[in-house]
Scaffold this active site. Structure first.
Site, PDB file in Angstrom:
ATOM      1  N   LYS A  47      -2.127  -1.344  -3.993  1.00  0.00           N
ATOM      2  CA  LYS A  47      -3.005  -0.182  -3.837  1.00  0.00           C
ATOM      3  C   LYS A  47      -2.171   1.086  -3.815  1.00  0.00           C
ATOM      4  O   LYS A  47      -1.210   1.121  -3.050  1.00  0.00           O
ATOM      5  CB  LYS A  47      -3.774  -0.342  -2.529  1.00  0.00           C
ATOM      6  CG  LYS A  47      -4.717   0.776  -2.203  1.00  0.00           C
ATOM      7  CD  LYS A  47      -5.386   0.477  -0.886  1.00  0.00           C
ATOM      8  CE  LYS A  47      -6.342   1.594  -0.536  1.00  0.00           C
ATOM      9  NZ  LYS A  47      -6.988   1.393   0.735  1.00  0.00           N
ATOM     10  N   LYS A 101       0.868  -1.180   0.000  1.00  0.00           N
ATOM     11  CA  LYS A 101       0.000   0.000   0.000  1.00  0.00           C
ATOM     12  C   LYS A 101       0.899   1.223   0.000  1.00  0.00           C
ATOM     13  O   LYS A 101       1.709   1.416   0.901  1.00  0.00           O
ATOM     14  CB  LYS A 101      -0.884  -0.015   1.235  1.00  0.00           C
ATOM     15  CG  LYS A 101      -1.866   1.116   1.251  1.00  0.00           C
ATOM     16  CD  LYS A 101      -2.820   0.963   2.412  1.00  0.00           C
ATOM     17  CE  LYS A 101      -3.919   1.985   2.333  1.00  0.00           C
ATOM     18  NZ  LYS A 101      -4.776   1.908   3.511  1.00  0.00           N
TER      19      LYS A 101
END
Ligand code: PBG
Length: 340
Positions: A263, A209
């Protein structure tokens, strides 16, 4: 012989009769050689939940996306399941008075997320429920962990996150998706789930992330934008780093992640590809709020063909090796696939 050679077109002399356009010339031919396909099975729908009943409120930063009360969410889950969407990923927008320094509301077995899981699992058992255990929707400072003396403390946050994961599993969550990027969380969650009899509850790790500007509209959706001071760079991955992202994912694999997530999505397709090559685990991309809103707003202004770019973008994730995509376009894309 010389005259024959003279008749050869300059292009053939260069290509040696190799012409790519032979496989592109008709629709049937293009379909025959098409390498990747998007299916409804690839789509995970992230949804925003609010307290109350009969509420469906638009989120101005995310045109076309609404926050739903649990009763409305159940209807939406029914619709999604009927379209064939495999799973929902839920995010809560809870009352400000319930947010505190340690995000304690996440431990409440009857908090909004757990209510949503119970209600959907009861009414629409065939749809998967993926729940996040990051603290940010529950903290008064919008960070994903417990904040002490200006630092997001790792180990104490992990203890919280494990308890939250167990409460979510008890509520019926099928997959725990920890997005808070604390070290050691995957192993700790696995142990915690197993110790409570939840061996079958999976873990989809937000393995890589990135500390990204693309999350802006999401923060409006769960009302953390105004709360957050500073950024999340001390615990998310630096957007400049691919090898570090791989190392982070490797730790999650070792600790027992069942699936990996990248992400944001589109700016990090290289990471999707590298994870898929490196590990024999399913890889998912999260096409985040900023990615969604950019396309949506450009389409609303008539600058791009929204549907076309939506499908092209989702297909790009497949080409990059993803097994699926978390996307706010899930319903629109599923409807389009159903018509095709
Ligand atoms: C935080 C979290 C984020 C998103 C989901 N959970 C990022 C953040 O606020 O820092 C972003 C999702 C999106 O942008 O669509 N745990």
């Amino acid at each position: 012989m010389n005259s024959n050679e003279d008749k050869t077109h300059i292009v053939d002399r260069i290509t040696g009769h190799r012409r790519m356009r032979r496989i592109r010339k008709t629709d049937w031919q293009r379909r025959m050689v098409r390498e990747n396909q998007l299916s409804v099975d690839d789509l995970i729908w992230p949804v925003f939940v609010v307290p109350g009943t009969n509420i469906s409120e638009p989120i101005p930063a995310m045109p076309g996306v609404e926050r739903m009360s649990v009763d409305r969410l159940v209807e939406a889950a029914r619709m999604a399941a009927d379209l064939g969407i495999p799973a929902l990923a839920t995010f809560p927008n809870i009352e400000m008075e319930k947010r505190d320094q340690t995000g304690s509301e996440i431990l409440n077995p009857d908090n909004l997320i757990n209510q949503a899981t119970r209600a959907v699992k009861k009414a629409v058992p065939e749809i998967g429920m993926i729940t996040d255990v990051a603290l940010d929707p529950f903290t008064s400072h919008g960070h994903d962990g417990i904040l002490r003396d200006g630092i997001i403390v790792n180990d104490e946050t992990v203890e919280h996150v494990v308890k939250a994961a167990i409460a979510q599993a008890e509520a019926g969550s099928d997959i725990i998706a920890p997005s808070e990027m604390m070290d050691g969380r995957i192993g700790a969650i696995r142990q915690g789930l197993d110790a409570h009899g939840f061996q079958d509850v999976g873990i989809m790790s937000y393995a890589t992330k990135f500390s990204s500007g693309y999350y802006g509209p999401y923060r409006e959706a769960i009302s953390t934008g105004g709360l957050l001071k500073g950024d999340k760079a001390t615990y998310y991955v630096d957007p400049a780093n691919g090898t570090e992202a791989l190392r982070d994912a490797a730790l999650d694999v070792e600790e027992g992640a069942d699936m990996l997530m990248v992400k944001p999505g589109l700016p990090y397709l290289d990471i999707c590809w590298r994870l898929k090559e490196a590990f024999s685990l399913p890889v998912f991309a999260y096409q985040v709020s900023g990615e969604y809103s950019m396309l949506k707003v450009a389409a609303e202004r008539g600058l791009i063909d929204g549907d076309r770019v939506m499908m092209e973008t989702l297909l790009a994730f497949k080409r990059a090796g993803c097994d699926g995509i978390l996307t706010y376009f899930a319903v629109d894309a599923a409807k389009k696939l159903a018509k095709a």
